[in-house]
Design a protein around this motif. Structure first.
Motif, PDB file in Angstrom:
ATOM      1  N   ARG A 226     -19.697  86.318  62.330  1.00 22.27           N
ATOM      2  CA  ARG A 226     -20.294  86.498  61.016  1.00 22.27           C
ATOM      3  C   ARG A 226     -20.120  85.240  60.171  1.00 22.27           C
ATOM      4  O   ARG A 226     -19.095  84.575  60.234  1.00 22.27           O
ATOM      5  N   LEU A 227     -21.148  84.916  59.395  1.00 25.29           N
ATOM      6  CA  LEU A 227     -21.055  83.770  58.494  1.00 25.29           C
ATOM      7  C   LEU A 227     -20.531  84.182  57.127  1.00 25.29           C
ATOM      8  O   LEU A 227     -20.032  83.362  56.372  1.00 25.29           O
ATOM      9  N   TYR A 233     -19.901  84.832  46.662  1.00 24.93           N
ATOM     10  CA  TYR A 233     -19.706  83.412  46.909  1.00 24.93           C
ATOM     11  C   TYR A 233     -20.018  83.099  48.373  1.00 24.93           C
ATOM     12  O   TYR A 233     -19.462  83.705  49.268  1.00 24.93           O
ATOM     13  N   ILE A 234     -20.924  82.191  48.581  1.00 23.60           N
ATOM     14  CA  ILE A 234     -21.163  81.785  49.958  1.00 23.60           C
ATOM     15  C   ILE A 234     -20.992  80.272  50.095  1.00 23.60           C
ATOM     16  O   ILE A 234     -21.163  79.512  49.151  1.00 23.60           O
ATOM     17  N   ASP A 235     -20.617  79.877  51.285  1.00 22.05           N
ATOM     18  CA  ASP A 235     -20.443  78.476  51.628  1.00 22.05           C
ATOM     19  C   ASP A 235     -21.734  77.711  51.298  1.00 22.05           C
ATOM     20  O   ASP A 235     -22.790  78.021  51.834  1.00 22.05           O
ATOM     21  N   PRO A 236     -21.642  76.720  50.396  1.00 25.85           N
ATOM     22  CA  PRO A 236     -22.856  76.017  49.959  1.00 25.85           C
ATOM     23  C   PRO A 236     -23.624  75.376  51.111  1.00 25.85           C
ATOM     24  O   PRO A 236     -24.831  75.166  51.006  1.00 25.85           O
ATOM     25  N   ILE A 242     -30.471  77.076  54.300  1.00 28.25           N
ATOM     26  CA  ILE A 242     -31.582  77.969  53.934  1.00 28.25           C
ATOM     27  C   ILE A 242     -32.658  77.204  53.167  1.00 28.25           C
ATOM     28  O   ILE A 242     -33.849  77.299  53.480  1.00 28.25           O
ATOM     29  N   ASP A 243     -32.228  76.417  52.187  1.00 32.15           N
ATOM     30  CA  ASP A 243     -33.199  75.666  51.384  1.00 32.15           C
ATOM     31  C   ASP A 243     -33.939  74.632  52.236  1.00 32.15           C
ATOM     32  O   ASP A 243     -35.124  74.377  52.027  1.00 32.15           O
TER      33      ASP A 243
END
Ligand code: HCD
Length: 524
Positions: A226-227, A233-236, A242-243
């Motif tokens: 799992r990420l 809060y998610i790891d930038p 994603i972007d």
């Protein structure tokens, strides 16, 4: 000259006996390469119809002045409007037309019967349109092609191994547990968001939430880990990944019609943005892959649970590590915008069809009761959920066309198509056409439940050995998402807000979709 052309004809595979009459007059007016095809015009009856097949060069369409076309296209806002322009062209030219934009030449078809003819003749090494900037990036950075971009024997070798791991019906059961947990976690996250709102409902543009869900899902299957993207809060780095995918798609579409070498040479901002996007994608995927690789070498992988597609491929040792990495990167990048946009469209359509939501809910609760926690069994008893996914993809396909290079001469709509022609099945246009779907505007999942009238109409994932490799992951992921969401929430949207479609290489909504999620056992 003329005589020599005549001699060429049997080589095209057309028996002399089909010749009905000769029209040398026509030929004299035409230029060199057009002659070959013009000679077959009305001279040879089609083996399919018993009528004369028409020459390739007789085909309607604006395929003669390509650079002017491209300019015209750009003027019309064509880069984001390909899908609507295709519908217009089918309306103007009929069920088959030839097109040329820049260097992009194609024959376009809409009829499921023609699609069947093309796919049945695709041979052992089906080849689709190669997105020029994607191969250009890999050539530029000296990176190997994954299975998406390979062709010929190299493609086939990889693909056979990958099919066993990603597409065969036996492996679905491996995907179900991780994807089910991710689906449940998304529901938990929605409950948390609702809890934060005094109105007891959550209204938002869910794009980014769904990107995260989709990335979490595909990674749970690829890496067996799992990420943690369904938290506040998610790891930038994951957000940057994603972007980068959206940017990569966005910068691809204006470069579809231009030779890659030229793109690089002019060093346009589109090309530079594209390179940056792929760099980000590859760097992040590489990190994820290295983590699994290290865990495997250090024997840190849990041997009881499904290890994920990557570990399973590495352990089998049937593909070169570099090839595995290239394909896993493609799957990780391909699994984000595709399923998330489809799910967004699904909720949009369902929000506008409350009675279908209700039907789905009763199917789901009955299936839940009878399957008693066995999710694989549950998935076998929700035909309407599966039909819903198909119906969403009919109205909102990810890919505007499915393409193949012909490997032999074909006759489509009574036109002669030479070998090595790029033929595109306009699945977006097909899905909107009343000749192939009754009341095409209506969102009606039930249409997929009767067995007739589906012949070569459900092509959202492509067809045959070149179809989408991520298909089974995507299907299970989307089915389980809908099951859990419908089982927990009412999906609503503002009345009267019509959302259109934009071509950004894949088809996406042209404006944000605002959805409201309300817990089932509350409110009006
Ligand atoms: C785009 O005219 C429009 O699953 C072009 C023809 C075409 C060719 C290949 C298609 C592409 C279109 C849309 C996006 C697709 C792609 C093949 C695979 C790709 C359909 C229709 C996709 C989204 C996977 C992308 C993986 C990538 C991120 C490594």
């Amino acid at each position: 000259m003329l005589a020599r052309r005549h001699l060429c004809l049997p080589a095209l595979g057309i028996p002399r006996s089909w010749r009905v009459f000769d029209r040398p007059d026509d030929v004299r007016e035409l230029s060199g390469h057009q002659k070959v095809h013009s000679l077959s015009r009305e001279l040879y009856p089609s083996p399919l119809e018993g009528k004369a097949a028409r020459a390739f060069d007789e085909m309607p369409g604006n395929w003669k002045s390509s650079w002017f076309n491209l300019y015209h296209y750009w003027k019309q806002g064509g880069f984001h409007n390909t899908h609507n322009i295709m519908i217009d062209k089918f309306q103007t030219f009929g069920p088959i037309y030839r097109d040329k934009l820049g260097t992009y030449e194609s024959v376009n078809i809409i009829d499921p019967e023609d699609a069947a003819t093309v796919f049945k003749a695709e041979g052992l090494y089906p080849k689709r349109f190669m997105v020029p900037p994607w191969t250009a990036y890999r050539d530029f950075r000296n990176k190997p092609y994954g299975v998406l971009l390979k062709n010929g024997e190299g493609w086939r070798q990889d693909r056979l191994v990958l099919n066993k791991e990603a597409l065969s019906l036996e492996v679905i059961e491996n995907f179900v547990p991780p994807l089910n947990v991710v689906g449940e976690d998304f529901v938990k996250r929605v409950h948390v968001q609702i809890g934060r709102s005094p109105q007891g409902k959550w209204t938002a543009d869910l794009s980014n939430e769904l990107f995260r869900f989709a990335l979490e899902s595909v990674c749970s299957v690829l890496y067996g880990t799992r990420l943690g993207l369904l938290q506040d809060y998610i790891d930038p780095e994951n957000q940057r990944f994603i972007d980068a995918i959206s940017l990569m798609f966005h910068t691809t579409s204006p470069m579809l019609y231009i030779p890659p070498a030229f793109l690089r040479w002019i060093n346009s901002s589109t090309w530079r943005g594209h390179v940056e996007a792929w760099d980000t994608i590859f760097t992040h995927a590489d990190k994820c892959i290295q983590n699994i690789y290290r865990d495997l070498r250090l024997n840190r992988k849990n041997t009881k649970e499904y290890p994920g597609i990557l570990a399973s491929l590495l352990m089998q040792d049937k593909l070169a590590v570099e090839d595995i990495k290239a394909t896993i990167t493609e799957m990780m990048a391909g699994g984000v915008d595709t399923t998330s946009m489809t799910l967004q469209w699904a909720m949009y359509e369902l929000a506008r069809a409350p009675s279908i939501q209700e039907q789905l809910r009763s199917e789901i609760s009955a299936a839940k009761a009878s399957s008693q926690g066995d999710v694989l069994k549950l998935l076998k008893s929700v035909p309407l959920v599966k039909a819903t996914v198909k119906e969403v993809l009919r109205l909102h396909p990810v890919a505007v066309t499915i393409q193949r290079y012909t490997t032999q001469e074909l006759i489509l709509q009574n036109y002669f198509i030479p070998a090595k022609t790029l033929v595109q099945v306009g699945i977006h246009a097909m899905g909107q056409d009343p000749r192939f779907f009754t009341k095409p505007k209506q969102f009606n999942p039930m249409r997929w439940l009767n067995h007739d009238g589906k012949h070569f109409r459900g092509l959202s994932f492509g067809f045959g050995p070149r179809q989408c490799l991520g298909r089974r992951i995507a299907e299970v992921e989307m089915q389980l998402f809908l099951i859990h969401m419908l089982d927990n929430f009412k999906i609503e949207t503002k009345r009267g807000v019509e959302v259109g479609t934009k071509f950004d290489l894949i088809l996406i909504p042209d404006k944000p979709i605002y959805l409201t999620l309300r817990p089932l056992n509350s409110g009006p």
